[in-house]
Write a protein that holds these residues in place. Structure first.
Motif, PDB file in Angstrom:
ATOM      1  N   ALA A 107       0.608  -1.284   0.010  1.00 16.43           N
ATOM      2  CA  ALA A 107      -0.088   0.034   0.151  1.00 16.43           C
ATOM      3  C   ALA A 107       0.817   1.452  -0.068  1.00 16.43           C
ATOM      4  N   ASN A 108       2.176   0.928   0.048  1.00 17.60           N
ATOM      5  CA  ASN A 108       3.145   2.206  -0.063  1.00 17.60           C
ATOM      6  C   ASN A 108       2.932   3.150   1.068  1.00 17.60           C
ATOM      7  N   VAL A 109       2.503   2.535   2.321  1.00 16.64           N
ATOM      8  CA  VAL A 109       2.479   3.433   3.691  1.00 16.64           C
ATOM      9  C   VAL A 109       3.900   3.344   4.312  1.00 16.64           C
ATOM     10  N   ARG A 110       4.228   4.581   4.578  1.00 13.78           N
ATOM     11  CA  ARG A 110       5.490   4.833   5.429  1.00 13.78           C
ATOM     12  C   ARG A 110       5.077   5.680   6.734  1.00 13.78           C
ATOM     13  N   PRO A 111       5.607   5.486   7.910  1.00 10.39           N
ATOM     14  CA  PRO A 111       5.493   5.970   9.102  1.00 10.39           C
ATOM     15  C   PRO A 111       5.976   7.591   8.994  1.00 10.39           C
ATOM     16  N   GLU A 112       4.926   8.231   9.622  1.00  9.54           N
ATOM     17  CA  GLU A 112       5.394   9.743   9.471  1.00  9.54           C
ATOM     18  C   GLU A 112       7.067   9.983  10.404  1.00  9.54           C
ATOM     19  N   SER A 113       7.286  11.100  10.080  1.00  9.33           N
ATOM     20  CA  SER A 113       8.597  11.449  10.818  1.00  9.33           C
ATOM     21  C   SER A 113       8.135  11.398  12.479  1.00  9.33           C
ATOM     22  N   GLY A 114       9.027  10.964  13.164  1.00  8.63           N
ATOM     23  CA  GLY A 114       8.486  10.785  14.754  1.00  8.63           C
ATOM     24  C   GLY A 114       7.403   9.982  15.129  1.00  8.63           C
ATOM     25  N   ALA A 115       7.035   9.069  14.050  1.00  9.02           N
ATOM     26  CA  ALA A 115       5.657   8.160  14.430  1.00  9.02           C
ATOM     27  C   ALA A 115       6.303   7.275  15.676  1.00  9.02           C
ATOM     28  N   ARG A 116       5.538   6.950  16.507  1.00  4.59           N
ATOM     29  CA  ARG A 116       5.818   6.256  17.720  1.00  4.59           C
ATOM     30  C   ARG A 116       5.530   4.848  17.565  1.00  4.59           C
ATOM     31  N   ILE A 117       6.230   3.909  18.242  1.00  4.73           N
ATOM     32  CA  ILE A 117       6.080   2.402  18.129  1.00  4.73           C
ATOM     33  C   ILE A 117       5.246   1.877  19.380  1.00  4.73           C
ATOM     34  N   ALA A 179      -5.501   1.247  12.402  1.00  6.42           N
ATOM     35  CA  ALA A 179      -5.666   2.396  11.926  1.00  6.42           C
ATOM     36  C   ALA A 179      -4.328   3.377  11.767  1.00  6.42           C
ATOM     37  N   ASP A 180      -3.723   3.372  12.993  1.00  3.88           N
ATOM     38  CA  ASP A 180      -2.589   4.594  13.267  1.00  3.88           C
ATOM     39  C   ASP A 180      -1.339   3.911  12.269  1.00  3.88           C
ATOM     40  N   ILE A 181      -1.356   2.618  12.208  1.00  7.91           N
ATOM     41  CA  ILE A 181      -0.335   2.257  11.397  1.00  7.91           C
ATOM     42  C   ILE A 181      -0.604   2.100  10.116  1.00  7.91           C
ATOM     43  N   PHE A 182      -1.749   1.901   9.443  1.00 12.51           N
ATOM     44  CA  PHE A 182      -1.965   2.125   7.933  1.00 12.51           C
ATOM     45  C   PHE A 182      -2.071   3.674   7.623  1.00 12.51           C
ATOM     46  N   HIS A 188       5.484   0.199  12.671  1.00 10.67           N
ATOM     47  CA  HIS A 188       4.897  -1.171  12.729  1.00 10.67           C
ATOM     48  C   HIS A 188       6.408  -1.866  12.633  1.00 10.67           C
ATOM     49  N   ARG A 189       6.738  -2.953  13.601  1.00 10.82           N
ATOM     50  CA  ARG A 189       7.891  -3.541  13.571  1.00 10.82           C
ATOM     51  C   ARG A 189       7.391  -5.041  13.587  1.00 10.82           C
ATOM     52  N   THR A 190       8.068  -6.251  13.283  1.00  5.26           N
ATOM     53  CA  THR A 190       7.924  -7.389  13.703  1.00  5.26           C
ATOM     54  C   THR A 190       9.060  -7.844  14.944  1.00  5.26           C
TER      55      THR A 190
END
Length: 209
Positions: A107-117, A179-182, A188-190
């Motif tokens: 889906a070409n989703v990349r986390p925003e700058s500073g996105a939390r885990i 929803a926050d991840i997508f 998101h990490r494994t």
């Protein structure tokens, strides 16, 4: 954020809704107690069902391990089965998280700058929901026991109510996390388990034997 918005964001990435996931877990627990253990699902739900099956088998082996009539040989056999099932269960949590990683890439989703885990991955939350569905099924069995007195059934009913609340809370939290991840608001990490006790090269009781 509404539930419909959450479901739309995950559905657009090819991920089933949390409601669909939890209903699968509830339905299969009931079906497997009266028939064969089958996995008739596809794609992500096939992974969910496979992970759920290991929890189902693990639950019943844990019951046997605590039986006062089980001798040492039986307990040793069950303990080895529990170790194997627990490893498989955790392997499947990783596979669920890996599958989400693949869908994020597609889906070409990349986390925003500073996105939390998040402190817990979606795979781990699905695992907890699986266990909760098992817990609810077996607590409901207790309500149907003919040899149980009113006090026992009252205690069980109170625990069912608490489990249902916890199940709803966790379901909602998972919906929000996905929803926050997508949307890129969270990373998101494994997380690899890297367990040592089942690795012949890392457990001294194995490699020194």
């Amino acid at each position: 954020m509404t539930e419909s918005t959450v479901n739309a964001s995950t559905a657009s990435a090819g991920l089933p809704s949390v409601e669909t996931i939890t209903q699968l877990q509830i339905d299969t627990v009931a079906a497997w107690h009266t028939g064969p253990i089958e996995n008739t699902y596809d794609d992500f739900l096939e992974l969910v069902c496979r992970q759920h099956e290991f929890n189902y088998r693990l639950w019943h082996e844990e019951d046997i391990a605590r039986s006062p009539t089980a001798d040492d040989v039986r307990i040793a056999t069950v303990k080895r089965a529990i170790d194997k099932l627990n490893q498989q269960r955790n392997d499947m949590i990783e596979k669920l998280d890996d599958a989400i990683t693949e869908r994020l890439a597609q889906a070409n989703v990349r986390p925003e700058s500073g996105a939390r885990i998040n402190t817990e991955t979606p795979g781990s939350a699905i695992d907890r929901l699986s266990i909760m569905s098992l817990r609810l099924y077996h607590y409901r069995e207790q309500l149907e026991r003919e040899d149980a007195d009113a006090e026992h059934k009252s205690k069980v009913a109170a625990r069912i109510a608490l489990c249902q609340q916890q199940h709803a809370d966790l379901s909602n939290s998972l919906q929000e996390l996905l929803a926050d991840i997508f949307s890129g608001k969270k990373q998101h990490r494994t997380y690899r388990q890297m367990k040592m006790y089942n690795d012949p090269s890392l457990n001294p009781e194995i490699y020194q034997a």
